[in-house]
Design an enzyme around this catalytic site. Structure first.
Site, PDB file in Angstrom:
ATOM      1  N   GLN A  59      -0.063  -6.639   0.854  1.00  0.00           N
ATOM      2  CA  GLN A  59       0.793  -5.698   1.584  1.00  0.00           C
ATOM      3  C   GLN A  59      -0.051  -4.866   2.541  1.00  0.00           C
ATOM      4  O   GLN A  59      -0.547  -3.804   2.197  1.00  0.00           O
ATOM      5  CB  GLN A  59       1.553  -4.802   0.606  1.00  0.00           C
ATOM      6  N   PHE A  60      -0.207  -5.367   3.765  1.00  0.00           N
ATOM      7  CA  PHE A  60      -1.033  -4.682   4.756  1.00  0.00           C
ATOM      8  C   PHE A  60      -0.524  -3.288   5.088  1.00  0.00           C
ATOM      9  O   PHE A  60      -1.277  -2.423   5.527  1.00  0.00           O
ATOM     10  CB  PHE A  60      -1.178  -5.520   6.039  1.00  0.00           C
ATOM     11  N   THR A  61       0.764  -3.030   4.851  1.00  0.00           N
ATOM     12  CA  THR A  61       1.333  -1.727   5.194  1.00  0.00           C
ATOM     13  C   THR A  61       0.756  -0.600   4.336  1.00  0.00           C
ATOM     14  O   THR A  61       0.946   0.572   4.665  1.00  0.00           O
ATOM     15  CB  THR A  61       2.869  -1.730   5.087  1.00  0.00           C
TER      16      THR A  61
END
Length: 160
Positions: free
Chosen positions: A80-82
């Site tokens: 989850q890059f966010t």
């Protein structure tokens, strides 16, 4: 590297209407990879997640006593890059997250680390870069946040 760890009764990842991974009781781990993360960060996150004492010892009744490995429960990893996003005005900015071309093999090596350190059959993951629907039944609820020490150093350097 950042991780958000949730103790779950069950969790699954769906892509294009198909369940691609699922676990029963265990840990759902959302993983954010910083652009400067190294194998040392991955080792730290793997070791800490697998050794967090988030489960009750049924024999003694003592809470916060056993690890996911001691319980023989599942681990579901989701990239989850966010987790490395921040707001610029009202628009999210993800420039400190590792770019996808580097992050994909790095994440794959992290999944491998978890599988080797625990049990390949107990460690599942989502689909890197895909739009995923992550379903979970949070048990407790118990949610922990973890950041590798190297990431903290990098952010301190970047802000000075």
């Amino acid at each position: 590297m950042r991780a958000v760890i949730q103790r779950v009764s069950s969790s699954s990842v769906t892509v294009d209407g198909q369940i691609v991974s699922e676990i029963g009781p265990g840990l759902l781990v959302l993983i954010g990879i910083h652009e400067s993360d190294t194998d040392a960060d991955a080792d730290y996150i793997c070791r800490k997640v697998l050794n967090m004492r988030l489960f009750t010892n049924e024999t003694t009744g003592k809470g916060w006593d056993q690890t996911v490995m001691q319980k023989n429960y599942g681990v579901l990893l989701v990239s989850q890059f966010t987790l490395y996003g921040f707001l610029k005005g009202n628009k999210p900015d993800f420039h400190v997250a590792m770019p996808p071309d580097k992050a994909k093999p790095f994440y794959a090596s992290l999944v491998e680390k978890f599988q080797k350190a625990y049990n390949p059959d107990a460690v599942k993951d989502g689909v890197f870069g895909a739009m995923m629907q992550v379903n979970l039944v949070n048990d407790g609820p118990v949610t922990m946040q973890l950041e590798s020490p190297q990431s903290s150093k990098n952010e301190t350097k970047a802000s000075t």
